[in-house]
Write a protein that holds these residues in place. Sequence first.
Motif, PDB file in Angstrom:
ATOM      1  N   ILE A 284       0.833  -1.197   0.000  1.00  0.00           N
ATOM      2  CA  ILE A 284       0.000   0.000   0.000  1.00  0.00           C
ATOM      3  C   ILE A 284       0.868   1.248   0.000  1.00  0.00           C
ATOM      4  O   ILE A 284       0.639   2.191  -0.770  1.00  0.00           O
ATOM      5  CB  ILE A 284      -0.955  -0.020   1.211  1.00  0.00           C
ATOM      6  N   VAL A 285       1.888   1.256   0.843  1.00  0.00           N
ATOM      7  CA  VAL A 285       2.775   2.417   0.906  1.00  0.00           C
ATOM      8  C   VAL A 285       3.568   2.573  -0.389  1.00  0.00           C
ATOM      9  O   VAL A 285       3.725   3.688  -0.917  1.00  0.00           O
ATOM     10  CB  VAL A 285       3.729   2.306   2.113  1.00  0.00           C
ATOM     11  N   LEU A 286       4.071   1.466  -0.928  1.00  0.00           N
ATOM     12  CA  LEU A 286       4.826   1.539  -2.178  1.00  0.00           C
ATOM     13  C   LEU A 286       3.937   1.999  -3.331  1.00  0.00           C
ATOM     14  O   LEU A 286       4.338   2.854  -4.133  1.00  0.00           O
ATOM     15  CB  LEU A 286       5.435   0.173  -2.495  1.00  0.00           C
ATOM     16  N   SER A 287       2.717   1.479  -3.407  1.00  0.00           N
ATOM     17  CA  SER A 287       1.795   1.879  -4.472  1.00  0.00           C
ATOM     18  C   SER A 287       1.498   3.372  -4.387  1.00  0.00           C
ATOM     19  O   SER A 287       1.473   4.082  -5.400  1.00  0.00           O
ATOM     20  CB  SER A 287       0.492   1.081  -4.360  1.00  0.00           C
ATOM     21  N   TRP A 288       1.270   3.837  -3.180  1.00  0.00           N
ATOM     22  CA  TRP A 288       1.010   5.267  -2.953  1.00  0.00           C
ATOM     23  C   TRP A 288       2.209   6.103  -3.389  1.00  0.00           C
ATOM     24  O   TRP A 288       2.064   7.111  -4.086  1.00  0.00           O
ATOM     25  CB  TRP A 288       0.710   5.489  -1.478  1.00  0.00           C
ATOM     26  N   THR A 289       3.398   5.685  -3.008  1.00  0.00           N
ATOM     27  CA  THR A 289       4.604   6.443  -3.329  1.00  0.00           C
ATOM     28  C   THR A 289       4.843   6.496  -4.835  1.00  0.00           C
ATOM     29  O   THR A 289       5.187   7.550  -5.393  1.00  0.00           O
ATOM     30  CB  THR A 289       5.824   5.816  -2.626  1.00  0.00           C
ATOM     31  N   LEU A 290       4.653   5.381  -5.506  1.00  0.00           N
ATOM     32  CA  LEU A 290       4.810   5.350  -6.960  1.00  0.00           C
ATOM     33  C   LEU A 290       3.823   6.292  -7.643  1.00  0.00           C
ATOM     34  O   LEU A 290       4.194   7.049  -8.553  1.00  0.00           O
ATOM     35  CB  LEU A 290       4.618   3.927  -7.479  1.00  0.00           C
ATOM     36  N   ALA A 291       2.580   6.267  -7.212  1.00  0.00           N
ATOM     37  CA  ALA A 291       1.573   7.135  -7.809  1.00  0.00           C
ATOM     38  C   ALA A 291       1.887   8.603  -7.558  1.00  0.00           C
ATOM     39  O   ALA A 291       1.688   9.457  -8.443  1.00  0.00           O
ATOM     40  CB  ALA A 291       0.189   6.789  -7.260  1.00  0.00           C
ATOM     41  N   ARG A 326      -1.231 -16.989  -1.106  1.00  0.00           N
ATOM     42  CA  ARG A 326      -2.447 -16.947  -1.920  1.00  0.00           C
ATOM     43  C   ARG A 326      -2.498 -18.053  -2.972  1.00  0.00           C
ATOM     44  O   ARG A 326      -3.585 -18.578  -3.259  1.00  0.00           O
ATOM     45  CB  ARG A 326      -2.554 -15.598  -2.640  1.00  0.00           C
ATOM     46  N   LEU A 327      -1.343 -18.421  -3.544  1.00  0.00           N
ATOM     47  CA  LEU A 327      -1.362 -19.299  -4.716  1.00  0.00           C
ATOM     48  C   LEU A 327      -0.581 -20.595  -4.575  1.00  0.00           C
ATOM     49  O   LEU A 327      -0.850 -21.546  -5.314  1.00  0.00           O
ATOM     50  CB  LEU A 327      -0.819 -18.534  -5.939  1.00  0.00           C
ATOM     51  N   ILE A 328       0.376 -20.661  -3.666  1.00  0.00           N
ATOM     52  CA  ILE A 328       1.199 -21.868  -3.547  1.00  0.00           C
ATOM     53  C   ILE A 328       0.668 -22.759  -2.417  1.00  0.00           C
ATOM     54  O   ILE A 328       0.113 -23.824  -2.646  1.00  0.00           O
ATOM     55  CB  ILE A 328       2.682 -21.511  -3.316  1.00  0.00           C
ATOM     56  N   ASP A 329       0.809 -22.323  -1.185  1.00  0.00           N
ATOM     57  CA  ASP A 329       0.281 -23.084  -0.050  1.00  0.00           C
ATOM     58  C   ASP A 329      -1.213 -22.856   0.151  1.00  0.00           C
ATOM     59  O   ASP A 329      -1.893 -23.687   0.774  1.00  0.00           O
ATOM     60  CB  ASP A 329       1.025 -22.701   1.234  1.00  0.00           C
ATOM     61  N   ARG A 330      -1.712 -21.732  -0.323  1.00  0.00           N
ATOM     62  CA  ARG A 330      -3.137 -21.382  -0.248  1.00  0.00           C
ATOM     63  C   ARG A 330      -3.679 -21.375   1.185  1.00  0.00           C
ATOM     64  O   ARG A 330      -4.825 -21.738   1.443  1.00  0.00           O
ATOM     65  CB  ARG A 330      -3.974 -22.326  -1.120  1.00  0.00           C
ATOM     66  N   ASP A 331      -2.836 -20.980   2.123  1.00  0.00           N
ATOM     67  CA  ASP A 331      -3.329 -20.868   3.494  1.00  0.00           C
ATOM     68  C   ASP A 331      -3.980 -19.506   3.754  1.00  0.00           C
ATOM     69  O   ASP A 331      -4.626 -19.294   4.787  1.00  0.00           O
ATOM     70  CB  ASP A 331      -2.209 -21.123   4.502  1.00  0.00           C
ATOM     71  N   ASN A 332      -3.776 -18.577   2.811  1.00  0.00           N
ATOM     72  CA  ASN A 332      -4.369 -17.237   2.901  1.00  0.00           C
ATOM     73  C   ASN A 332      -4.035 -16.512   4.201  1.00  0.00           C
ATOM     74  O   ASN A 332      -4.825 -15.713   4.704  1.00  0.00           O
ATOM     75  CB  ASN A 332      -5.888 -17.305   2.713  1.00  0.00           C
ATOM     76  N   THR A 333      -2.851 -16.813   4.731  1.00  0.00           N
ATOM     77  CA  THR A 333      -2.388 -16.118   5.933  1.00  0.00           C
ATOM     78  C   THR A 333      -0.968 -15.594   5.693  1.00  0.00           C
ATOM     79  O   THR A 333      -0.010 -16.082   6.304  1.00  0.00           O
ATOM     80  CB  THR A 333      -2.415 -17.041   7.160  1.00  0.00           C
ATOM     81  N   PRO A 334      -0.815 -14.627   4.811  1.00  0.00           N
ATOM     82  CA  PRO A 334       0.528 -14.096   4.549  1.00  0.00           C
ATOM     83  C   PRO A 334       1.101 -13.420   5.782  1.00  0.00           C
ATOM     84  O   PRO A 334       0.392 -12.737   6.528  1.00  0.00           O
ATOM     85  CB  PRO A 334       0.293 -13.088   3.421  1.00  0.00           C
ATOM     86  N   ARG A 335       2.366 -13.620   5.998  1.00  0.00           N
ATOM     87  CA  ARG A 335       3.081 -12.976   7.100  1.00  0.00           C
ATOM     88  C   ARG A 335       3.792 -11.745   6.538  1.00  0.00           C
ATOM     89  O   ARG A 335       4.957 -11.814   6.118  1.00  0.00           O
ATOM     90  CB  ARG A 335       4.053 -13.971   7.747  1.00  0.00           C
ATOM     91  N   TRP A 336       3.068 -10.645   6.524  1.00  0.00           N
ATOM     92  CA  TRP A 336       3.620  -9.427   5.945  1.00  0.00           C
ATOM     93  C   TRP A 336       4.757  -8.878   6.800  1.00  0.00           C
ATOM     94  O   TRP A 336       4.793  -9.087   8.017  1.00  0.00           O
ATOM     95  CB  TRP A 336       2.531  -8.373   5.808  1.00  0.00           C
ATOM     96  N   ALA A 337       5.650  -8.152   6.172  1.00  0.00           N
ATOM     97  CA  ALA A 337       6.808  -7.592   6.878  1.00  0.00           C
ATOM     98  C   ALA A 337       6.398  -6.562   7.920  1.00  0.00           C
ATOM     99  O   ALA A 337       7.093  -6.370   8.923  1.00  0.00           O
ATOM    100  CB  ALA A 337       7.778  -6.973   5.871  1.00  0.00           C
ATOM    101  N   ALA A 342       0.949   2.247   9.084  1.00  0.00           N
ATOM    102  CA  ALA A 342       1.754   3.192   9.872  1.00  0.00           C
ATOM    103  C   ALA A 342       3.173   2.672  10.056  1.00  0.00           C
ATOM    104  O   ALA A 342       4.145   3.432   9.912  1.00  0.00           O
ATOM    105  CB  ALA A 342       1.088   3.437  11.231  1.00  0.00           C
ATOM    106  N   GLN A 343       3.314   1.394  10.345  1.00  0.00           N
ATOM    107  CA  GLN A 343       4.654   0.808  10.479  1.00  0.00           C
ATOM    108  C   GLN A 343       5.403   0.827   9.164  1.00  0.00           C
ATOM    109  O   GLN A 343       6.602   1.122   9.120  1.00  0.00           O
ATOM    110  CB  GLN A 343       4.553  -0.621  11.006  1.00  0.00           C
ATOM    111  N   ALA A 344       4.698   0.517   8.076  1.00  0.00           N
ATOM    112  CA  ALA A 344       5.343   0.515   6.768  1.00  0.00           C
ATOM    113  C   ALA A 344       5.797   1.925   6.385  1.00  0.00           C
ATOM    114  O   ALA A 344       6.875   2.106   5.806  1.00  0.00           O
ATOM    115  CB  ALA A 344       4.389  -0.050   5.716  1.00  0.00           C
ATOM    116  N   LEU A 345       4.991   2.920   6.704  1.00  0.00           N
ATOM    117  CA  LEU A 345       5.385   4.303   6.429  1.00  0.00           C
ATOM    118  C   LEU A 345       6.619   4.690   7.236  1.00  0.00           C
ATOM    119  O   LEU A 345       7.522   5.372   6.733  1.00  0.00           O
ATOM    120  CB  LEU A 345       4.233   5.250   6.775  1.00  0.00           C
TER     121      LEU A 345
END
Length: 356
Positions: A284-291, A326-337, A342-345
Amino acid sequence: MVRFQFLPTRNGTRIAEILLDTPGTLNAQNLAMVREMQTQLDLWREDPSVVAVLVRGVGEKAFCAGGDIKALYYAMTEPGRIGEADDFFAEEYALCRDLHRYPKPVLAWGNGVIMGGGWGLLAGSSHRVVTETSLLAMPEIGIGLFPDVGASDWLGRLKQHVGRFLFLTASRLNATDALAAGAADWALPADAFDAVLAGLNELPWTGHGQTDAQMLSQLLSAFSSAMPCPLPPAQWEPVADLVETLVAGEDLLQIIGRIAACRTDSAWLQQAQQQMATGSPNSIVLSWTLAQRAHDMDYDAIVAMEILAARHSVRHGDFREGVRARLIDRDNTPRWAHASVAQALKSGVARWFDPV
């Protein structure tokens, strides 16, 4: 795979057709397909017998769902293959850039799913047709990437800032909303394709790009009047003013907060809230920054910026984890960085613009 064929016209010219033919992956593109399309487009540009290009997907489900994300995952995770991911993104972006500047009319028959790189092909085409089954989205925050293929630029050109809302929430536009937002030019029934082909055959093609583009526009407008498309109910348009208010301003945290806190009866908005909440905060932060950066750049510079961001994304960030979940293990529980926007910003994405 991608197939090519020529459609002869009554006056002896030819329309070159690109058929995306990987229905098992909703006509997703891989590196070989991108390279084949680029080669043919380069050849057709110089061929005086080719007066227009038609792009479509095989089957009824999809125009193109973007890139072959599973193939990219294995390129990211298997030793010595990271360069394949770099090449895919760089060459896919270049292909879409060249479509924007193509000197001959390019008609995209956008039936069914149109996502990611598929929307890039549609956006780059001079004549964009959707049908009653069309669904357009740039859902990259859900897999830890960012809206690419030039979307840092053209999403921002959609009406009432809906493009900003789309990249923050991974929301979809149906055909009705795509027309209203300016993401498509005409809507035609899916079963009108053969009639369109017959009309293309009858046009008095001249070989002059601007003249032929005008004739093609007139033809599609005539079909649109004569064969009204059974459009689905609008989803974005009824809440367009609210969406514009939600994404107003230049404070990302305020915008995210307004979207999350919005109380609404709109199922479309409710789904957007859920998708934003489960998307990658870093994306989300990267997309915002690029735009934001794209505002002051020409198109070549925007493509170069996105290529660099993609090179970083395949090496570090959330992309690998998002595809896994989403596509390999399909557990739909990504462990985002990062746990929140707010933390990403706070962490920042400046490193995404350093040379790789």
